[in-house]
Design a protein around this motif. Sequence first.
Motif, PDB file in Angstrom:
ATOM      1  N   THR A   1      -0.499   7.511 -37.476  1.00 41.44           N
ATOM      2  CA  THR A   1      -0.894   8.475 -36.436  1.00 41.44           C
ATOM      3  C   THR A   1       0.190   8.594 -35.383  1.00 41.44           C
ATOM      4  OG1 THR A   1      -3.233   8.067 -36.830  1.00 41.44           O
ATOM      5  CG2 THR A   1      -2.638   9.011 -34.692  1.00 41.44           C
TER       6      THR A   1
ATOM      7  N   THR B   1     -11.251  12.087 -39.666  1.00 45.66           N
ATOM      8  CA  THR B   1     -12.150  10.926 -39.638  1.00 45.66           C
ATOM      9  C   THR B   1     -12.728  10.574 -40.999  1.00 45.66           C
ATOM     10  OG1 THR B   1     -14.223  12.055 -39.059  1.00 45.66           O
ATOM     11  CG2 THR B   1     -12.824  11.355 -37.238  1.00 45.66           C
TER      12      THR B   1
ATOM     13  N   GLU C   1     -12.156  22.859 -34.594  1.00 48.18           N
ATOM     14  CA  GLU C   1     -11.019  22.337 -33.830  1.00 48.18           C
ATOM     15  C   GLU C   1      -9.753  23.155 -34.085  1.00 48.18           C
ATOM     16  OE1 GLU C   1     -10.216  18.147 -33.503  1.00 48.18           O
ATOM     17  OE2 GLU C   1     -12.299  17.688 -34.023  1.00 48.18           O
TER      18      GLU C   1
ATOM     19  N   GLU D   1      -7.965  15.219 -35.956  1.00 52.40           N
ATOM     20  CA  GLU D   1      -8.363  13.987 -36.630  1.00 52.40           C
ATOM     21  C   GLU D   1      -9.554  14.299 -37.514  1.00 52.40           C
ATOM     22  OE1 GLU D   1      -9.578   9.350 -35.946  1.00 52.40           O
ATOM     23  OE2 GLU D   1      -9.221  10.591 -34.190  1.00 52.40           O
TER      24      GLU D   1
ATOM     25  N   ASP E   1      -4.971  14.318 -39.478  1.00 50.89           N
ATOM     26  CA  ASP E   1      -4.832  12.875 -39.392  1.00 50.89           C
ATOM     27  C   ASP E   1      -6.080  12.159 -39.885  1.00 50.89           C
ATOM     28  OD1 ASP E   1      -3.551  10.448 -38.556  1.00 50.89           O
ATOM     29  OD2 ASP E   1      -4.825  10.441 -36.774  1.00 50.89           O
ATOM     30  N   ASN E   2      -5.867  11.034 -40.545  1.00 49.78           N
ATOM     31  CA  ASN E   2      -6.953  10.117 -40.884  1.00 49.78           C
ATOM     32  C   ASN E   2      -7.898  10.673 -41.952  1.00 49.78           C
ATOM     33  OD1 ASN E   2      -8.182   7.626 -40.675  1.00 49.78           O
ATOM     34  ND2 ASN E   2      -9.457   8.221 -38.942  1.00 49.78           N
TER      35      ASN E   2
ATOM     36  N   THR F   1      -2.110  12.597 -42.875  1.00 46.69           N
ATOM     37  CA  THR F   1      -2.085  11.133 -42.950  1.00 46.69           C
ATOM     38  C   THR F   1      -3.351  10.675 -43.638  1.00 46.69           C
ATOM     39  OG1 THR F   1      -3.228  10.547 -40.890  1.00 46.69           O
ATOM     40  CG2 THR F   1      -0.855  10.987 -40.739  1.00 46.69           C
ATOM     41  N   THR F   2      -3.214   9.627 -44.422  1.00 47.33           N
ATOM     42  CA  THR F   2      -4.372   9.103 -45.129  1.00 47.33           C
ATOM     43  C   THR F   2      -4.229   7.600 -45.329  1.00 47.33           C
ATOM     44  OG1 THR F   2      -5.768   9.365 -47.086  1.00 47.33           O
ATOM     45  CG2 THR F   2      -3.403   9.544 -47.430  1.00 47.33           C
TER      46      THR F   2
ATOM     47  N   PHE G   1      -3.121  19.457 -33.939  1.00 45.90           N
ATOM     48  CA  PHE G   1      -3.416  18.098 -34.390  1.00 45.90           C
ATOM     49  C   PHE G   1      -4.932  17.942 -34.467  1.00 45.90           C
ATOM     50  CE2 PHE G   1      -4.492  13.686 -33.778  1.00 45.90           C
ATOM     51  CZ  PHE G   1      -3.559  13.004 -34.547  1.00 45.90           C
TER      52      PHE G   1
ATOM     53  N   GLN H   1       2.189  12.055 -34.529  1.00 45.12           N
ATOM     54  CA  GLN H   1       2.119  12.564 -33.158  1.00 45.12           C
ATOM     55  C   GLN H   1       3.525  12.753 -32.591  1.00 45.12           C
ATOM     56  OE1 GLN H   1      -0.442   9.568 -31.425  1.00 45.12           O
ATOM     57  NE2 GLN H   1      -2.211  10.948 -31.451  1.00 45.12           N
TER      58      GLN H   1
END
Length: 113
Positions: free
Chosen positions: A13, A38, A49, A36, A83-84, A110-111, A34, A17
């Motif tokens: 992350t 989750t 978002e 997230e 992300d995530n 990202t994972t 960006f 960023q």
Amino acid sequence: MIGVYGMGGLGKTTLVQEVGRKAEKDSLFNDIVFVEVTETLDVKKVQTEIADKLGVEFNNESERASRLYERWNSGKKILLILDNIWEDLDLKTIGIPSKMDHGGCKLLLTTYC
């Protein structure tokens, strides 16, 4: 499309960023988003978002993905950082192009592996 993956706590992350900050500082994109994702994927939340950050409005629920999809082909360069991500993510369902029709959109994911 670029994917960053690894165990938790490695700084994925933080890395993406920083990529976003650098891209913004160097004015490489018109918009940098960006989001997230989750562990529990909520497609509507992700769509909302992205839409909020890009100024996309929805008239009804059925047009969410198509309105976002149209935005990528607006001629503007967009960096989307998701992300995530914990599970398979169908980009088309969200409204994100993933093949040759990406317009000016670049995707950074990202994972956890």
